[in-house]
Design a protein around this motif. Sequence first.
Motif, PDB file in Angstrom:
ATOM      1  N   VAL A  22       0.840  -1.202   0.000  1.00 19.19           N
ATOM      2  CA  VAL A  22       0.000   0.000   0.000  1.00 19.19           C
ATOM      3  C   VAL A  22       0.874   1.251   0.000  1.00 19.19           C
ATOM      4  N   ALA A  23       1.945   1.228   0.780  1.00 13.54           N
ATOM      5  CA  ALA A  23       2.864   2.373   0.822  1.00 13.54           C
ATOM      6  C   ALA A  23       3.481   2.616  -0.550  1.00 13.54           C
ATOM      7  N   LEU A  24       3.922   1.555  -1.224  1.00 10.67           N
ATOM      8  CA  LEU A  24       4.539   1.697  -2.543  1.00 10.67           C
ATOM      9  C   LEU A  24       3.544   2.213  -3.580  1.00 10.67           C
ATOM     10  N   TRP A  25       2.314   1.810  -3.457  1.00  5.87           N
ATOM     11  CA  TRP A  25       1.272   2.258  -4.376  1.00  5.87           C
ATOM     12  C   TRP A  25       0.930   3.724  -4.136  1.00  5.87           C
ATOM     13  N   GLN A  26       0.652   4.062  -2.883  1.00  9.54           N
ATOM     14  CA  GLN A  26       0.130   5.393  -2.584  1.00  9.54           C
ATOM     15  C   GLN A  26       1.198   6.479  -2.565  1.00  9.54           C
ATOM     16  N   VAL A  27       2.449   6.134  -2.294  1.00 11.12           N
ATOM     17  CA  VAL A  27       3.484   7.155  -2.211  1.00 11.12           C
ATOM     18  C   VAL A  27       3.739   7.796  -3.567  1.00 11.12           C
ATOM     19  N   ALA A  68       0.346   6.620   2.485  1.00  3.46           N
ATOM     20  CA  ALA A  68       1.602   5.878   2.295  1.00  3.46           C
ATOM     21  C   ALA A  68       2.447   5.924   3.570  1.00  3.46           C
ATOM     22  N   GLY A  69       2.505   7.088   4.207  1.00  6.19           N
ATOM     23  CA  GLY A  69       3.262   7.195   5.451  1.00  6.19           C
ATOM     24  C   GLY A  69       2.714   6.297   6.539  1.00  6.19           C
ATOM     25  N   MET A  70       1.399   6.256   6.652  1.00 11.26           N
ATOM     26  CA  MET A  70       0.777   5.386   7.656  1.00 11.26           C
ATOM     27  C   MET A  70       1.026   3.918   7.342  1.00 11.26           C
ATOM     28  N   VAL A 111      12.742   2.027   3.888  1.00  9.50           N
ATOM     29  CA  VAL A 111      12.430   3.451   4.069  1.00  9.50           C
ATOM     30  C   VAL A 111      13.125   4.336   3.040  1.00  9.50           C
ATOM     31  N   PRO A 112      14.448   4.214   2.823  1.00 11.89           N
ATOM     32  CA  PRO A 112      15.087   5.101   1.833  1.00 11.89           C
ATOM     33  C   PRO A 112      14.489   5.002   0.435  1.00 11.89           C
ATOM     34  N   PRO A 113      14.233   3.789  -0.112  1.00  6.08           N
ATOM     35  CA  PRO A 113      13.592   3.738  -1.433  1.00  6.08           C
ATOM     36  C   PRO A 113      12.206   4.370  -1.461  1.00  6.08           C
ATOM     37  N   VAL A 114      11.424   4.183  -0.397  1.00  6.44           N
ATOM     38  CA  VAL A 114      10.088   4.784  -0.359  1.00  6.44           C
ATOM     39  C   VAL A 114      10.191   6.311  -0.330  1.00  6.44           C
ATOM     40  N   LEU A 115      11.134   6.836   0.438  1.00  2.00           N
ATOM     41  CA  LEU A 115      11.345   8.290   0.460  1.00  2.00           C
ATOM     42  C   LEU A 115      11.723   8.800  -0.925  1.00  2.00           C
ATOM     43  N   ALA A 158       5.882  12.177   6.578  1.00  2.00           N
ATOM     44  CA  ALA A 158       6.322  12.084   7.974  1.00  2.00           C
ATOM     45  C   ALA A 158       5.145  12.163   8.933  1.00  2.00           C
ATOM     46  N   LEU A 159       4.163  12.995   8.583  1.00  2.00           N
ATOM     47  CA  LEU A 159       2.974  13.108   9.440  1.00  2.00           C
ATOM     48  C   LEU A 159       2.232  11.779   9.496  1.00  2.00           C
ATOM     49  N   GLY A 160       2.024  11.165   8.350  1.00  2.00           N
ATOM     50  CA  GLY A 160       1.349   9.869   8.339  1.00  2.00           C
ATOM     51  C   GLY A 160       2.120   8.812   9.099  1.00  2.00           C
ATOM     52  N   THR A 161       3.428   8.808   8.926  1.00  2.00           N
ATOM     53  CA  THR A 161       4.269   7.847   9.651  1.00  2.00           C
ATOM     54  C   THR A 161       4.203   8.091  11.151  1.00  2.00           C
ATOM     55  N   GLY A 162       4.255   9.367  11.540  1.00  2.00           N
ATOM     56  CA  GLY A 162       4.237   9.705  12.963  1.00  2.00           C
ATOM     57  C   GLY A 162       2.950   9.305  13.651  1.00  2.00           C
ATOM     58  N   LEU A 163       1.825   9.400  12.936  1.00  5.50           N
ATOM     59  CA  LEU A 163       0.545   9.025  13.544  1.00  5.50           C
ATOM     60  C   LEU A 163       0.550   7.571  13.995  1.00  5.50           C
ATOM     61  N   VAL A 164       1.202   6.720  13.232  1.00  8.91           N
ATOM     62  CA  VAL A 164       1.216   5.290  13.556  1.00  8.91           C
ATOM     63  C   VAL A 164       2.328   4.941  14.537  1.00  8.91           C
ATOM     64  N   LEU A 165       3.478   5.610  14.431  1.00 13.71           N
ATOM     65  CA  LEU A 165       4.628   5.243  15.265  1.00 13.71           C
ATOM     66  C   LEU A 165       4.641   5.930  16.627  1.00 13.71           C
ATOM     67  N   THR A 166       3.866   6.995  16.790  1.00 17.60           N
ATOM     68  CA  THR A 166       3.846   7.682  18.092  1.00 17.60           C
ATOM     69  C   THR A 166       3.414   6.764  19.233  1.00 17.60           C
ATOM     70  N   PRO A 167       2.363   5.945  19.075  1.00 16.56           N
ATOM     71  CA  PRO A 167       2.027   5.021  20.169  1.00 16.56           C
ATOM     72  C   PRO A 167       3.173   4.090  20.539  1.00 16.56           C
ATOM     73  N   GLN A 168       3.941   3.615  19.548  1.00 18.98           N
ATOM     74  CA  GLN A 168       5.071   2.746  19.848  1.00 18.98           C
ATOM     75  C   GLN A 168       6.124   3.493  20.645  1.00 18.98           C
TER      76      GLN A 168
END
Length: 480
Positions: free
Chosen positions: A160-165, A176-178, A194-198, A218-228
Amino acid sequence: MLLAGVIRKWRGRWHEAALVVGIAAGYTLYLFASQYQNLYYDAELYWKLGHRFYQDGHFNLLAYDDSLRGYAYPLLNFVSLAVRKALHLPAVVVVKVLNAAMAGLLFGLVGPRVWQAATGAGQPPAIARRLVWAGLVFIFWRDYFNFSLSDFPALLALAVALWQVQQRRVSGVALAGMALALALNIRPIYLVAVPPVLALALLGHTRSEWLRRLAVLALGTGLVLTPQWLINRRHFGVNTPLVLSRSKEPLIHNLYLKQLKWGLLYRKYETSVGRELPTGQILFLDERGRAVLQAEQVDQFESASQYLRTVAHYPGVLARTYAWHLFSGLDISHPTPYLRRWAPAPWLAALNYSLWFWAALVVIGGGWPTRRQALMLAALLLSCLAVLPMGMEVRFLLPLHLLLLALVAFGALPGWATASRARLIIVGVSYVIFLTTCFHLSARVLQTIEPRFEAYLLPASGIVGSTQSASDIQGKVKAQ
């Protein structure tokens, strides 16, 4: 003309939705008829981890306290657990329905869309080709969907990340970030993607757009990784949004370093359940790797630098060991992670090797990959490269095997009709040699089975394990 285009677009989407539902329904029918009606080992553990969110009579996201595995997949299992209790269903029933839906999405929608993005085609692969891909995956991987394992969910998230990014819409980049964060949290090995997706997020866009797209990603990624990150800080006093991949117990202080040792001890391993095999891991021993550990007096790799020093001392031995890992990881003998009996089918092996050969012909005929394709291949395959030194299970090379099947299903067909007779003869002879070699290599892997499984696994032809002792091998290793 505009109306006709809109009609074609919506008709295509309806067909796509019908395909997703059809694949999910097909998997559901198969899974409910499956012989597997229980969860085992890691599958049972992932399901039980869902209970960690329930504390003092209510849901608490930060109550999750496992340092070895991320919170995201256990959270999905918590939702499944709530559904199970509400509907009074067995756990395995909920798992199968959820996995069937995931199969429909991955094989009917997301995977083909990733292929479309990689090739730059105006349309995703035709419905018939998608059915071929889904069918091939079903042949080799169908029983994995009986269990709550992390491999397919993580790969779906990465796809999904590869498609949406690569979408121009900001919402697509956020999604994609999420999705990327979910993949990292479920399977930390995908950190190498991560580097290829960026790079894909920036490819084809002006520099003035780069900052906005990276910020949204980064915002999408942060929403998911903040709980961790909050979980790590609360329970382990560590400020990182990444999964720690370690245990409080000395047994697994660092999972990857532990796996590096297993990778030298074992060429491959399977997991057995039931009464027809001794329960536990089926280990295929690597005597040369074991001899390296003995020669270096390594009980456990304490750091990456210690491992790299070992590689520097024995580059040839380790290169050969990891080449065996690559073959063993792609050599699928059973369509299940949990073996009830050892019953590999020669036709399955022959089909598998033939598909490798076909995929190689597609690659040879396709020329060099574009920059976009190279980045997408890196995102998918760097994780496979990273797991080669580890103790090998076939599911670890899932992205590579599904890519090979996609090349067969979606790739340009070899031009048999216009090929010269000489070329057909060369291809035919090469195929026979390749097939024979693969069967020979597979038999050699079988010869390394640990002694307690020999009576269950080895055929009546009298194949026996290696007669060389570890000390003999160790002497040869030191001489290299």
